[in-house]
Design a protein around this motif. Structure first.
Motif, PDB file in Angstrom:
ATOM      1  N   LEU A   1     -12.493  -5.991   7.744  1.00  0.00           N
ATOM      2  CA  LEU A   1     -11.420  -6.259   8.739  1.00  0.00           C
ATOM      3  C   LEU A   1     -10.818  -7.642   8.510  1.00  0.00           C
TER       4      LEU A   1
ATOM      5  N   ASP B   1      -8.341  -7.992   6.013  1.00  0.00           N
ATOM      6  CA  ASP B   1      -7.176  -7.826   5.148  1.00  0.00           C
ATOM      7  C   ASP B   1      -6.054  -7.147   5.932  1.00  0.00           C
ATOM      8  N   ASP B   2      -4.894  -7.014   5.283  1.00  0.00           N
ATOM      9  CA  ASP B   2      -3.741  -6.399   5.940  1.00  0.00           C
ATOM     10  C   ASP B   2      -3.909  -4.893   6.069  1.00  0.00           C
TER      11      ASP B   2
ATOM     12  N   ASP C   1       2.894  -4.433   5.650  1.00  0.00           N
ATOM     13  CA  ASP C   1       1.473  -4.521   5.265  1.00  0.00           C
ATOM     14  C   ASP C   1       1.227  -3.765   3.950  1.00  0.00           C
TER      15      ASP C   1
ATOM     16  N   ARG D   1      -6.494 -10.645   0.719  1.00  0.00           N
ATOM     17  CA  ARG D   1      -6.144 -11.929   1.318  1.00  0.00           C
ATOM     18  C   ARG D   1      -7.013 -13.040   0.761  1.00  0.00           C
TER      19      ARG D   1
END
Ligand SMILES: Nc1ncnc2c1ncn2[C@@H]1O[C@H](COP(=O)(O)OP(=O)(O)O)[C@@H](O)[C@H]1O
Ligand SMILES: Cc1ncc(C[n+]2csc(CCOP(=O)(O)OP(=O)(O)O)c2C)c(N)n1
Ligand SMILES: [Mg+2]
Length: 289
Positions: free
Chosen positions: A22, A24-25, A69, A138
């Motif tokens: 949880l 990242d995009d 995203d 990310r």
């Protein structure tokens, strides 16, 4: 609980590697020889869009922020699922939806429709196919990389003010953001990390630096492209711009226009620096629920 606390509480439930912690995009799933990229974003009347705004703009923005995203992961859209709360001018929502789906050639695959009390809420799940693996994360920034952004920051803030004030100034950037799908696809093979900027450049740089561990993002404010240089501090904090933020080794020939705004360093006691000063989220780096 605020947004960050709640997501932190969910992390223990999201142990599948596809969830990327949880952090990242989007989720990334290997499936049938393909790499799928999956994302979901919600919009609330009065929070993400102005109350009374044309539902055609709302439909556009709902799909666009989800496609953004996918763009950040270099994915090409395979389709969207939508949830809609019935209310005023639903035919305008359908019009805006047609416009955004046609513009980006994205299939509508399904969704759900409800009626309810309280502010209207809209949801969208976007499904995409990775065009490059590994799918940029990310968290991949390396010491020595250059930090870049596409486009200009602060245009959505100016557009929001124009729309709210009802003046003649152009509100398009706020009403109809343009996801950088083409740029994301072209950049994916060259970047060490990439995300889209939804919550403000400084907050998203903070997140990208923290995701990488043991690196710092050192930014130079004068180099950051802003829509209004007299309001630089606000332009790099307000958010809603949906430009791409990425890192790449110095000297890489970039396939799309982007501006270098700083350098990834190994400065170890703070993850984010602006003009030589360490910044923390408590100082208000961007938008948080
Ligand atoms: N309610 C939720 N349930 C599951 N995952 C969530 C929830 N809210 C946020 N996340 C996850 O937390 C991460 C960060 O979310 P967010 O900051 O909204 O990302 P983005 O700005 O790219 O939309 C993502 O991996 C997202 O999928
Ligand atoms: C009426 C209104 N007030 C304030 C804002 C500013 N704003 C609200 S949410 C947001 C950031 C993006 O929303 P979020 O739900 O965090 O999206 P995500 O990061 O999950 O993509 C911004 C800049 C706005 N867009 N509209
Ligand atoms: Mg989100």
């Amino acid at each position: 609980m605020n947004e960050a606390d709640f997501i932190a509480a969910l992390r223990g439930l999201a142990s599948n590697p596809g969830a990327r912690g949880l952090e990242d995009d989007a989720a990334v799933l290997e499936f049938g020889g393909e790499t799928l990229v999956l994302t979901h974003d919600t919009m609330v009347d009065g929070v993400h869009v102005l109350e009374g705004q044309d539902p055609a703009d709302i439909a556009w923005k709902l799909v666009a922020v989800n496609l953004s995203d996918l763009a950040a992961k270099g994915a090409e859209p395979a389709g969207v699922l939508l949830s809609h709360m019935l209310g005023a001018d639903d035919h305008r929502f359908v019009t805006g939806l047609r416009e955004v789906l046609d513009s980006y050639d994205v299939p509508l695959l399904g969704g759900d429709t409800v009626r309810g009390e309280g502010p209207r809420v809209w949801g969208c799940t976007a499904l995409g196919r990775a065009t490059h693996t590994p799918v940029p994360s990310r968290g991949g920034a390396k010491v020595g990389d250059a930090i870049y952004v596409t486009g200009t920051l602060g245009a959505a803030m100016l557009g929001f003010e124009a729309l709210r004030g009802g003046d003649e100034a152009d509100s398009t950037a706020y009403r109809r953001p343009r996801p950088r799908l083409e740029e994301g696809r072209l950049l994916a093979p060259h970047v060490t990390a990439m995300m889209d900027i939804s919550d403000g450049l400084l907050l998203d740089c903070w997140r990208m630096a923290c995701a990488a561990e043991f690196v710092a993002f050192e930014l130079e404010s004068d180099s950051i492209p802003v829509a209004d240089a007299s309001r630089r501090a606000e332009c790099i904090r307000w958010g809603d711009d949906y430009e791409l933020l990425f890192t790449a080794p110095v000297g890489v020939d970039l396939p799309v226009p982007a501006t270098r705004i700083g350098t990834v360093t190994d400065t170890d006691f703070a993850p984010l620096w602006l003009d030589g000063e360490a910044l923390t989220p408590e100082q208000g780096l961007g938008y948080q629920h």
